[in-house]
Motif scaffolding. Structure first.
Motif, mmCIF file in Angstrom:
data_model
loop_
_atom_site.group_PDB
_atom_site.id
_atom_site.type_symbol
_atom_site.label_atom_id
_atom_site.label_comp_id
_atom_site.label_asym_id
_atom_site.label_seq_id
_atom_site.Cartn_x
_atom_site.Cartn_y
_atom_site.Cartn_z
ATOM 1 N N TRP A 1 -8.787 23.200 -31.090
ATOM 2 C CA TRP A 1 -9.644 24.214 -31.701
ATOM 3 C C TRP A 1 -8.812 25.236 -32.472
ATOM 4 O O TRP A 1 -9.156 25.626 -33.591
ATOM 5 C CB TRP A 1 -10.453 24.933 -30.623
ATOM 6 N N ARG A 2 -7.704 25.656 -31.867
ATOM 7 C CA ARG A 2 -6.846 26.640 -32.529
ATOM 8 C C ARG A 2 -6.192 26.040 -33.772
ATOM 9 O O ARG A 2 -6.068 26.708 -34.802
ATOM 10 C CB ARG A 2 -5.782 27.150 -31.541
ATOM 11 N N LEU A 3 -5.783 24.790 -33.669
ATOM 12 C CA LEU A 3 -5.148 24.125 -34.803
ATOM 13 C C LEU A 3 -6.132 23.968 -35.963
ATOM 14 O O LEU A 3 -5.778 24.199 -37.129
ATOM 15 C CB LEU A 3 -4.627 22.756 -34.353
ATOM 16 N N ASP A 4 -7.370 23.597 -35.660
ATOM 17 C CA ASP A 4 -8.397 23.464 -36.697
ATOM 18 C C ASP A 4 -8.621 24.789 -37.421
ATOM 19 O O ASP A 4 -8.716 24.841 -38.653
ATOM 20 C CB ASP A 4 -9.718 23.006 -36.080
ATOM 21 N N LYS A 5 -8.709 25.867 -36.641
ATOM 22 C CA LYS A 5 -8.956 27.180 -37.241
ATOM 23 C C LYS A 5 -7.801 27.606 -38.143
ATOM 24 O O LYS A 5 -8.006 28.146 -39.234
ATOM 25 C CB LYS A 5 -9.173 28.204 -36.123
ATOM 26 N N LEU A 6 -6.580 27.345 -37.697
ATOM 27 C CA LEU A 6 -5.411 27.673 -38.513
ATOM 28 C C LEU A 6 -5.376 26.842 -39.789
ATOM 29 O O LEU A 6 -5.058 27.343 -40.860
ATOM 30 C CB LEU A 6 -4.128 27.427 -37.716
ATOM 31 N N ARG B 1 0.144 33.765 -36.485
ATOM 32 C CA ARG B 1 -0.605 32.737 -35.764
ATOM 33 C C ARG B 1 0.018 31.360 -35.969
ATOM 34 O O ARG B 1 0.163 30.582 -35.021
ATOM 35 C CB ARG B 1 -2.067 32.743 -36.214
ATOM 36 N N SER B 2 0.398 31.061 -37.208
ATOM 37 C CA SER B 2 1.020 29.769 -37.501
ATOM 38 C C SER B 2 2.372 29.634 -36.815
ATOM 39 O O SER B 2 2.723 28.573 -36.287
ATOM 40 C CB SER B 2 1.190 29.597 -39.016
ATOM 41 N N ASN C 1 3.618 26.877 -33.182
ATOM 42 C CA ASN C 1 4.760 25.975 -32.954
ATOM 43 C C ASN C 1 5.157 25.961 -31.483
ATOM 44 O O ASN C 1 5.434 24.901 -30.913
ATOM 45 C CB ASN C 1 5.958 26.416 -33.806
ATOM 46 N N ALA C 2 5.179 27.135 -30.863
ATOM 47 C CA ALA C 2 5.558 27.224 -29.451
ATOM 48 C C ALA C 2 4.521 26.538 -28.573
ATOM 49 O O ALA C 2 4.861 25.842 -27.611
ATOM 50 C CB ALA C 2 5.714 28.684 -29.043
ATOM 51 N N THR D 1 -3.312 33.953 -27.153
ATOM 52 C CA THR D 1 -4.129 35.146 -27.375
ATOM 53 C C THR D 1 -3.962 35.664 -28.797
ATOM 54 O O THR D 1 -4.948 36.030 -29.462
ATOM 55 C CB THR D 1 -3.763 36.240 -26.352
ATOM 56 N N PHE D 2 -2.743 35.697 -29.291
ATOM 57 C CA PHE D 2 -2.519 36.103 -30.686
ATOM 58 C C PHE D 2 -3.167 35.117 -31.650
ATOM 59 O O PHE D 2 -3.776 35.522 -32.660
ATOM 60 C CB PHE D 2 -1.020 36.207 -30.972
ATOM 61 N N ILE D 3 -3.038 33.828 -31.383
ATOM 62 C CA ILE D 3 -3.628 32.814 -32.262
ATOM 63 C C ILE D 3 -5.145 32.984 -32.337
ATOM 64 O O ILE D 3 -5.753 32.864 -33.399
ATOM 65 C CB ILE D 3 -3.261 31.402 -31.779
ATOM 66 N N ASP D 4 -5.763 33.304 -31.210
ATOM 67 C CA ASP D 4 -7.220 33.447 -31.158
ATOM 68 C C ASP D 4 -7.727 34.711 -31.828
ATOM 69 O O ASP D 4 -8.834 34.718 -32.378
ATOM 70 C CB ASP D 4 -7.692 33.448 -29.701
ATOM 71 N N HIS D 5 -6.937 35.784 -31.822
ATOM 72 C CA HIS D 5 -7.501 37.083 -32.197
ATOM 73 C C HIS D 5 -6.751 37.858 -33.279
ATOM 74 O O HIS D 5 -7.294 38.843 -33.791
ATOM 75 C CB HIS D 5 -7.623 37.962 -30.941
#
Length: 249
Positions: free
Chosen positions: A201-206, A136-137, A141-142, A125-129
């Motif tokens: 998707w989250r990794l690409d955005k980061l 986020r980075s 890792n977790a 949720t934190f990574i997305d928003h």
């Protein structure tokens, strides 16, 4: 690999609209609750039972979800409810601010009480928003750590035979039943699961947030190659649902 749904597409999705029905009433009830009091309120029930899948009816899904928190605090269930509202696209900015405030005010309690399943959901949720790229980075890792363990343990279950080959009956069971691994974490529905696609998707955005982010994507792609003989490549070979693929062709 399928691209993530745009915010505009989600806004006009009939399915997403159905999944949000009743969300305003749920959010209004949350407004009346006191976080400190909820820490000491324990949810009653006959048996703790984990959800498998997600009911499109919001209230029915939340009622089923509450069974995961039997014997645990109301605040943990409240936290899960916020995540459900955010994932279903209800007043995302407002509900995420509430989620973020909850974490900064109750972080010690949440870190110590939430099981790993819900800690990872919080990370997602934190990574997305979140607007904080460092946070986020850090949390990514977790997510990668636990997802890789989930894959390895699911494969161990899948190939626990004399010749270490994929067992057809166990493959089928992973498609239809929840495999309990550890601390609330479940195994992969090998062949169809969307967990790695969502992680990608989250990794690409980061990666897009830094000029050298492409290094991470290149390494991630290399471990997917069918000749790499990793748990990622072996699960890729077993995958049958195109829309949940997590690699680039």
């Amino acid at each position: 690999m399928k691209a993530p749904r745009s915010k505009l597409a989600s806004l006009f999705s009939l399915n997403q609209h159905r999944k949000r029905l009743g969300a305003a009433d749920v959010a209004n009830r949350l407004d009346q609750l006191n976080w400190n009091e909820m820490r000491d309120q324990i949810i009653d029930g006959d048996k703790l039972e984990y959800t498998y899948g997600s009911d499109k009816n919001l209230q029915m899904h939340l009622d089923s979800l509450k069974c995961e928190f039997v014997g645990r605090s109301e605040l943990e269930y409240y936290h899960a409810t916020l995540i459900v509202l955010i994932r279903r696209g209800f007043r995302v900015d407002e509900e995420f601010k509430r989620f973020e405030k909850l974490w900064y005010e109750q972080k010690e309690f949440l870190i110590n009480k939430l099981n790993t399943r819900w800690l990872i959901s919080a990370c997602d949720t934190f990574i997305d928003h979140s607007d904080d790229d460092y946070l986020r980075s850090l949390l990514m890792n977790a997510v990668i750590l636990v997802n890789t363990i989930k894959m390895q343990e699911s494969e161990r279950y899948l190939t626990a035979t004399e010749n270490a080959k994929v067992d057809a009956s166990r493959y089928s069971s992973l498609q239809n039943e929840r495999l309990a691994l550890f601390d609330g974490v479940a195994g992969f529905a090998v062949g169809t699961d969307d967990t790695l696609r969502n992680m990608r998707w989250r990794l690409d955005k980061l990666a897009q947030s830094h000029p050298l982010g492409g290094v991470v994507i290149e390494i991630f792609e290399r471990v997917q190659k069918l000749n790499a003989d990793t748990v990622y490549s072996r699960f890729r070979a077993l995958h049958i649902r195109d829309k949940t693929a997590w690699w680039q062709d």
